[in-house]
Design a protein around this motif. Structure first.
Motif, short mmCIF file in Angstrom:
data_model
loop_
_atom_site.label_atom_id
_atom_site.label_comp_id
_atom_site.label_asym_id
_atom_site.label_seq_id
_atom_site.Cartn_x
_atom_site.Cartn_y
_atom_site.Cartn_z
N ARG A 260 20.27 -3.07 -26.07
CA ARG A 260 18.87 -3.14 -25.44
C ARG A 260 19.07 -3.51 -24.05
O ARG A 260 18.18 -2.93 -23.06
CB ARG A 260 17.90 -4.13 -26.22
CG ARG A 260 16.78 -4.38 -25.72
CD ARG A 260 15.82 -5.15 -26.54
NE ARG A 260 14.45 -5.39 -26.08
CZ ARG A 260 13.60 -5.96 -26.80
NH1 ARG A 260 13.72 -6.94 -27.52
NH2 ARG A 260 12.21 -5.93 -26.25
N LEU A 261 19.90 -4.59 -23.59
CA LEU A 261 19.99 -4.93 -22.08
C LEU A 261 20.70 -3.63 -21.13
O LEU A 261 20.14 -3.50 -20.31
CB LEU A 261 20.59 -6.19 -21.93
CG LEU A 261 20.01 -7.50 -22.33
CD1 LEU A 261 20.84 -8.72 -22.14
CD2 LEU A 261 18.52 -7.55 -21.53
N ALA A 262 21.51 -2.97 -22.13
CA ALA A 262 22.15 -1.79 -21.35
C ALA A 262 21.13 -0.75 -21.04
O ALA A 262 21.00 -0.08 -19.89
CB ALA A 262 23.38 -1.33 -22.23
N GLY A 263 20.20 -0.45 -22.19
CA GLY A 263 19.13 0.39 -21.95
C GLY A 263 18.13 -0.07 -20.77
O GLY A 263 17.62 0.78 -20.00
N VAL A 264 17.67 -1.33 -20.60
CA VAL A 264 17.11 -1.67 -19.39
C VAL A 264 17.80 -1.46 -18.35
O VAL A 264 17.22 -1.23 -17.22
CB VAL A 264 16.78 -3.32 -19.67
CG1 VAL A 264 16.06 -3.98 -18.53
CG2 VAL A 264 15.82 -3.50 -20.99
N ALA A 265 19.07 -1.82 -18.18
CA ALA A 265 19.66 -1.57 -16.98
C ALA A 265 19.69 -0.11 -16.65
O ALA A 265 19.40 0.30 -15.27
CB ALA A 265 21.13 -2.21 -17.18
N ALA A 266 20.07 0.68 -17.53
CA ALA A 266 20.09 2.20 -17.17
C ALA A 266 18.60 2.67 -16.74
O ALA A 266 18.47 3.53 -15.73
CB ALA A 266 20.50 2.97 -18.35
#
Length: 237
Positions: free
Chosen positions: A191-197
């Motif tokens: 989820r945090l990876a998605g926010v970063a992207a």
């Protein structure tokens, strides 16, 4: 002897009054144009015409310039016609946002990987700047609208699908001095990876549309610039 009156048109005797017309006249054909020579829209076309006119206004002047009365004038219909389809200005902007999320979901669905999803996100913003502006201005929208919430959820799902191609968040975060989070501490929080992207793509697109990147980007293809930028901050997926 008094003669019976004769009908002037057929010569038949009418014992009680005027003769019936030989060919009853049918209803008048509807006019193909409205007063002033403006063509009337066929049923089903008016909603699209109003949305298209609204997108033109937003692109040129921003959402605050929208007026249902002005859009009706542009479409050549009565000032009450837009309200029949959208109720009010908020309803129109909500419909535009829902359409935008649908278009975004469609373009993200074709992404090959996370980096390609980011490129497609930037492309969407460039090709649909009015949609993009309205989609991310929640105070203009009717947040509980079913069409909007459904389309927004679908777009989010498509972004998560792209992130799911990455096995762990540590593979997404860059192993560079510019990264504030060491790769070993990134964990597996997709989820945090998605926010970063999303933050990278959305930030780049927003700066691009507001002309804050005119200098750095110059004559280069913005999508190529974004690919280079994402390669600097994220590992290839």
């Amino acid at each position: 002897m008094t003669k019976s009156p004769r009908t002037p048109s057929t010569g038949r005797t009418s014992p009680s009054g005027p003769a019936e017309p030989s060919e009853p006249s049918g209803p008048a054909e509807p006019s193909a144009t409205k007063p002033g020579g403006r063509h009337a829209y066929h049923h089903g076309d008016l909603r699209r015409a109003i949305v298209t006119a609204a997108l033109d206004v937003i692109s040129a002047e921003g959402p605050s310039a929208l007026s249902l009365r002005d859009l009706a004038r542009r479409a050549g219909v009565s000032h009450a016609a837009p309200a029949h389809h959208f109720k009010d200005r908020t309803g129109l902007l909500t419909a535009i946002a829902a359409e935008g999320y649908g278009l975004l979901a469609a373009t993200l669905a074709e992404a090959a990987d996370l980096k390609d999803a980011g490129v497609r996100y930037v492309r969407f913003a460039r090709e649909h700047p009015a949609h993009f502006q309205v989609m991310f201005t929640p105070e203009l929208l009717r947040g509980n609208d079913l069409e909007l919430t459904t389309a927004r959820a679908l777009a989010g799902e498509r972004l998560r699908d792209a992130v799911s191609e990455v096995s762990t968040a540590s593979e997404v975060f860059a192993a560079s001095a510019a990264s504030a989070v060491p790769p070993e501490d990134g964990g597996a929080d997709a989820r945090l990876a998605g926010v970063a992207a999303w933050s990278l793509a959305h930030g780049f697109a927003t700066l691009l549309l507001s002309h804050n990147l005119d200098g750095p980007v110059g004559d280069q293809d913005p999508e190529d610039v974004f690919r280079t930028l994402s390669g600097m901050l994220f590992r290839a997926t």
